[in-house]
Design a protein around this motif. Structure first.
Motif, PDB file in Angstrom:
ATOM      1  N   GLU A 297       0.837  -1.189   0.000  1.00  0.00           N
ATOM      2  CA  GLU A 297       0.000   0.000   0.000  1.00  0.00           C
ATOM      3  C   GLU A 297       0.870   1.235   0.000  1.00  0.00           C
ATOM      4  OE1 GLU A 297      -3.280  -0.121   2.884  1.00  0.00           O
ATOM      5  OE2 GLU A 297      -2.584  -2.151   3.251  1.00  0.00           O
ATOM      6  N   LYS A 298       0.461   2.186  -0.745  1.00  0.00           N
ATOM      7  CA  LYS A 298       1.227   3.417  -0.744  1.00  0.00           C
ATOM      8  C   LYS A 298       0.395   4.532  -0.128  1.00  0.00           C
ATOM      9  CE  LYS A 298       4.865   5.309  -3.152  1.00  0.00           C
ATOM     10  NZ  LYS A 298       5.714   5.792  -3.870  1.00  0.00           N
ATOM     11  N   LEU A 299       1.052   5.316   0.663  1.00  0.00           N
ATOM     12  CA  LEU A 299       0.321   6.377   1.328  1.00  0.00           C
ATOM     13  C   LEU A 299       0.836   7.728   0.875  1.00  0.00           C
ATOM     14  CD1 LEU A 299       0.446   4.870   4.893  1.00  0.00           C
ATOM     15  CD2 LEU A 299      -1.601   5.129   3.535  1.00  0.00           C
ATOM     16  N   THR A 300       0.219   8.234  -0.122  1.00  0.00           N
ATOM     17  CA  THR A 300       0.632   9.566  -0.540  1.00  0.00           C
ATOM     18  C   THR A 300      -0.264  10.606   0.109  1.00  0.00           C
ATOM     19  OG1 THR A 300      -0.455   8.928  -2.575  1.00  0.00           O
ATOM     20  CG2 THR A 300       1.925   9.184  -2.650  1.00  0.00           C
ATOM     21  N   ASN A 301      -1.554  10.475  -0.208  1.00  0.00           N
ATOM     22  CA  ASN A 301      -2.491  11.338   0.492  1.00  0.00           C
ATOM     23  C   ASN A 301      -3.110  10.564   1.637  1.00  0.00           C
ATOM     24  OD1 ASN A 301      -2.325  13.731  -1.003  1.00  0.00           O
ATOM     25  ND2 ASN A 301      -3.427  12.700  -2.680  1.00  0.00           N
ATOM     26  N   ILE A 302      -2.684  10.874   2.832  1.00  0.00           N
ATOM     27  CA  ILE A 302      -3.192  10.088   3.945  1.00  0.00           C
ATOM     28  C   ILE A 302      -4.545  10.632   4.357  1.00  0.00           C
ATOM     29  CG2 ILE A 302      -2.551   9.045   6.129  1.00  0.00           C
ATOM     30  CD1 ILE A 302      -0.039  11.123   5.708  1.00  0.00           C
TER      31      ILE A 302
ATOM     32  N   THR B  41      -6.648  10.507   7.265  1.00  0.00           N
ATOM     33  CA  THR B  41      -6.666  10.067   8.660  1.00  0.00           C
ATOM     34  C   THR B  41      -8.077   9.754   9.142  1.00  0.00           C
ATOM     35  OG1 THR B  41      -6.559  12.395   9.277  1.00  0.00           O
ATOM     36  CG2 THR B  41      -4.519  11.155   9.404  1.00  0.00           C
ATOM     37  N   SER B  42      -9.086  10.411   8.539  1.00  0.00           N
ATOM     38  CA  SER B  42     -10.460  10.090   8.932  1.00  0.00           C
ATOM     39  C   SER B  42     -10.770   8.644   8.620  1.00  0.00           C
ATOM     40  CB  SER B  42     -11.465  10.946   8.171  1.00  0.00           C
ATOM     41  OG  SER B  42     -11.217  12.277   8.404  1.00  0.00           O
ATOM     42  N   GLN B  43     -10.232   8.203   7.496  1.00  0.00           N
ATOM     43  CA  GLN B  43     -10.468   6.816   7.100  1.00  0.00           C
ATOM     44  C   GLN B  43      -9.779   5.855   8.078  1.00  0.00           C
ATOM     45  OE1 GLN B  43      -9.255   5.889   3.069  1.00  0.00           O
ATOM     46  NE2 GLN B  43      -9.718   3.734   3.464  1.00  0.00           N
ATOM     47  N   TRP B  44      -8.592   6.225   8.529  1.00  0.00           N
ATOM     48  CA  TRP B  44      -7.919   5.433   9.562  1.00  0.00           C
ATOM     49  C   TRP B  44      -8.842   5.247  10.758  1.00  0.00           C
ATOM     50  CZ3 TRP B  44      -2.309   7.663  10.615  1.00  0.00           C
ATOM     51  CH2 TRP B  44      -1.489   7.327   9.538  1.00  0.00           C
ATOM     52  N   VAL B  45      -9.405   6.361  11.197  1.00  0.00           N
ATOM     53  CA  VAL B  45     -10.244   6.299  12.388  1.00  0.00           C
ATOM     54  C   VAL B  45     -11.445   5.384  12.148  1.00  0.00           C
ATOM     55  CG1 VAL B  45     -11.686   7.623  13.983  1.00  0.00           C
ATOM     56  CG2 VAL B  45      -9.502   8.569  13.212  1.00  0.00           C
ATOM     57  N   ASP B  46     -12.117   5.588  11.015  1.00  0.00           N
ATOM     58  CA  ASP B  46     -13.285   4.747  10.719  1.00  0.00           C
ATOM     59  C   ASP B  46     -12.919   3.276  10.664  1.00  0.00           C
ATOM     60  OD1 ASP B  46     -15.122   6.796  10.586  1.00  0.00           O
ATOM     61  OD2 ASP B  46     -14.705   7.226   8.476  1.00  0.00           O
ATOM     62  N   GLU B  47     -11.759   3.007  10.069  1.00  0.00           N
ATOM     63  CA  GLU B  47     -11.422   1.619   9.832  1.00  0.00           C
ATOM     64  C   GLU B  47     -10.820   0.925  11.058  1.00  0.00           C
ATOM     65  OE1 GLU B  47      -9.239  -0.259   6.089  1.00  0.00           O
ATOM     66  OE2 GLU B  47     -10.077   1.738   5.722  1.00  0.00           O
ATOM     67  N   TYR B  48      -9.962   1.633  11.794  1.00  0.00           N
ATOM     68  CA  TYR B  48      -9.182   0.941  12.823  1.00  0.00           C
ATOM     69  C   TYR B  48      -9.507   1.310  14.274  1.00  0.00           C
ATOM     70  CZ  TYR B  48      -6.429   0.141   8.617  1.00  0.00           C
ATOM     71  OH  TYR B  48      -6.041  -0.194   7.360  1.00  0.00           O
ATOM     72  N   ALA B  49     -10.192   2.433  14.500  1.00  0.00           N
ATOM     73  CA  ALA B  49     -10.347   2.908  15.879  1.00  0.00           C
ATOM     74  C   ALA B  49     -11.001   1.858  16.794  1.00  0.00           C
ATOM     75  CB  ALA B  49     -11.127   4.210  15.912  1.00  0.00           C
TER      76      ALA B  49
ATOM     77  N   ILE C 129       4.799   8.655   9.673  1.00  0.00           N
ATOM     78  CA  ILE C 129       4.331   8.144   8.388  1.00  0.00           C
ATOM     79  C   ILE C 129       5.479   7.946   7.386  1.00  0.00           C
ATOM     80  CG2 ILE C 129       3.780  10.414   7.396  1.00  0.00           C
ATOM     81  CD1 ILE C 129       1.501   7.403   7.036  1.00  0.00           C
ATOM     82  N   ASP C 130       6.518   8.760   7.517  1.00  0.00           N
ATOM     83  CA  ASP C 130       7.658   8.641   6.598  1.00  0.00           C
ATOM     84  C   ASP C 130       8.368   7.303   6.749  1.00  0.00           C
ATOM     85  OD1 ASP C 130       7.077  11.173   5.840  1.00  0.00           O
ATOM     86  OD2 ASP C 130       8.564  12.115   7.178  1.00  0.00           O
ATOM     87  N   LYS C 131       8.281   6.773   7.987  1.00  0.00           N
ATOM     88  CA  LYS C 131       8.994   5.513   8.235  1.00  0.00           C
ATOM     89  C   LYS C 131       8.218   4.312   7.738  1.00  0.00           C
ATOM     90  CE  LYS C 131      10.729   7.446  12.393  1.00  0.00           C
ATOM     91  NZ  LYS C 131      10.047   7.510  13.670  1.00  0.00           N
ATOM     92  N   PHE C 132       6.944   4.529   7.455  1.00  0.00           N
ATOM     93  CA  PHE C 132       6.144   3.421   6.953  1.00  0.00           C
ATOM     94  C   PHE C 132       6.438   3.207   5.481  1.00  0.00           C
ATOM     95  CE2 PHE C 132       2.203   1.819   4.920  1.00  0.00           C
ATOM     96  CZ  PHE C 132       2.159   0.594   5.537  1.00  0.00           C
ATOM     97  N   GLN C 133       6.981   2.026   5.176  1.00  0.00           N
ATOM     98  CA  GLN C 133       7.419   1.819   3.802  1.00  0.00           C
ATOM     99  C   GLN C 133       6.538   0.870   3.032  1.00  0.00           C
ATOM    100  OE1 GLN C 133      11.129   0.501   5.131  1.00  0.00           O
ATOM    101  NE2 GLN C 133      12.126   2.514   5.049  1.00  0.00           N
ATOM    102  N   GLY C 134       5.400   0.561   3.606  1.00  0.00           N
ATOM    103  CA  GLY C 134       4.497  -0.327   2.885  1.00  0.00           C
ATOM    104  C   GLY C 134       4.966  -1.770   2.874  1.00  0.00           C
TER     105      GLY C 134
ATOM    106  N   GLN D  13      -6.556  15.681  12.103  1.00  0.00           N
ATOM    107  CA  GLN D  13      -6.627  16.654  11.024  1.00  0.00           C
ATOM    108  C   GLN D  13      -5.757  17.865  11.344  1.00  0.00           C
ATOM    109  OE1 GLN D  13      -8.788  15.998   8.283  1.00  0.00           O
ATOM    110  NE2 GLN D  13      -7.501  17.596   7.363  1.00  0.00           N
ATOM    111  N   LYS D  14      -5.908  18.319  12.594  1.00  0.00           N
ATOM    112  CA  LYS D  14      -5.167  19.498  13.032  1.00  0.00           C
ATOM    113  C   LYS D  14      -3.663  19.227  12.953  1.00  0.00           C
ATOM    114  CE  LYS D  14      -5.937  22.143  17.060  1.00  0.00           C
ATOM    115  NZ  LYS D  14      -6.671  22.008  18.348  1.00  0.00           N
ATOM    116  N   LEU D  15      -3.296  18.050  13.419  1.00  0.00           N
ATOM    117  CA  LEU D  15      -1.887  17.665  13.424  1.00  0.00           C
ATOM    118  C   LEU D  15      -1.352  17.579  11.992  1.00  0.00           C
ATOM    119  CD1 LEU D  15       0.154  16.635  15.679  1.00  0.00           C
ATOM    120  CD2 LEU D  15      -0.358  14.370  14.817  1.00  0.00           C
ATOM    121  N   GLY D  16      -2.179  17.019  11.106  1.00  0.00           N
ATOM    122  CA  GLY D  16      -1.779  16.871   9.713  1.00  0.00           C
ATOM    123  C   GLY D  16      -1.587  18.206   9.015  1.00  0.00           C
ATOM    124  N   ASP D  17      -2.428  19.173   9.387  1.00  0.00           N
ATOM    125  CA  ASP D  17      -2.354  20.487   8.744  1.00  0.00           C
ATOM    126  C   ASP D  17      -1.160  21.303   9.214  1.00  0.00           C
ATOM    127  OD1 ASP D  17      -4.575  19.901   7.353  1.00  0.00           O
ATOM    128  OD2 ASP D  17      -5.989  20.943   8.673  1.00  0.00           O
TER     129      ASP D  17
END
Lengths: 184, 80
Positions: free
Chosen positions: A2-7, A9-17, A49-54, B75-79
């Motif tokens: 998986e590549k994470l260019t545009n992260i 984060t809302s999706q992270w929360v929905d999926e993993y929280a 996130i930079d350290k995550f290399q997929g 979001q805040k952190l990302g911005d």
């Protein structure tokens, strides 16, 4: 991969929280603390996130961050100073009242038959939470996650005989807690 | 106090091999002590239910408000 260019984060929360929260609450037996750990985990993930290399999935990666946070939490609890325990002496914590305090009736398995899984789950989490904080991580590592004794001893900086003693003490208390909460 | 020691050996027996002398003490003691005889099945039951906790589970979930708070914080952190 998986590549994470545009992260997102809302999706992270929905999926993993929820998953992360349930994982944490079992292991730290405290819902507020579990929520904090989930938030910290997302924050660390975003910062790192930079350290995550997929090389692994996002889920595996985020869970590994949470697991580290849980171990850090346990270590903090374990480094607090408490009175040393003495075992098998009349001066110990049982004060010679072993049989009065803990008299196994061999009825625990009845609990399982009468109880919904989710109820049982809550009850166990509550009983683990009632254990001395220093033991909780050790009990979870050894008995929930069933790690090898050697790994548990390394994680918590204890000797094998420490481990046997702690497991014994913890199980006496767990048994007692389950019995009292169930057979009221 | 003997029961304390015997139940300790029973527990230790779940984790590692007992010495012959320890095994013997457990066996002998169980002949006349009902409590310690009951201990092993109880203890085994606890082992079984603790492992159940390990299963992935989403039975409890965070509220929508809590999730929103998380999203906002990230979001805040990302911005920034």
């Amino acid at each position: 991969m998986e590549k994470l260019t545009n992260i997102d984060t809302s999706q992270w929360v929905d999926e993993y929280a929820d998953m992360l929260y349930n994982f944490a609450v079992v292991r730290v037996s405290d819902s507020d603390l579990a929520k904090d750990l989930v938030q910290d985990t997302f924050v660390s993930a975003l910062k790192g996130i930079d350290k995550f290399q997929g090389k692994s999935t996002v889920k595996t990666w985020i869970f590994s961050i949470l697991k580290r946070k849980i171990i850090d939490h346990w270590r903090k609890q374990e480094s607090r100073k408490t009175k040393p325990m003495s075992f098998f002496t009349t001066e110990g914590m049982m004060k010679g009242k072993f049989l009065e305090t803990y008299s196994p009736k061999g009825r625990l398995s009845e609990v399982e038959e009468k109880m919904e899984n989710s109820e049982l789950r809550e009850l166990i989490i509550e009983c683990i939470g009632a254990l001395p904080p220093k033991w909780q991580g050790i009990v979870v590592d050894k008995m929930v996650d069933e790690k090898e004794s050697e790994e548990v001893c390394n994680n918590h900086d204890i000797t094998p005989s420490n481990l046997w003693v702690i497991v014994h003490r913890a199980k006496l208390q767990l048994r007692d807690c389950l019995e009292k909460k169930w057979f009221v | 106090m003997n029961c304390e020691k015997i139940t300790y050996y029973i527990e230790k027996g779940f984790l590692t091999d007992l010495k012959i002398s320890e095994k013997l003490q457990v066996k002998l003691h169980k002949l006349y002590c009902q409590c310690c005889k009951n201990y092993a099945p109880d203890s085994d039951f606890i082992n079984q239910i603790l492992v159940l906790l390990c299963e992935e589970d989403t039975s409890e979930s965070l509220t929508d408000a809590e999730k929103q708070k998380l999203k906002d914080a990230l979001q805040k952190l990302g911005d920034s």
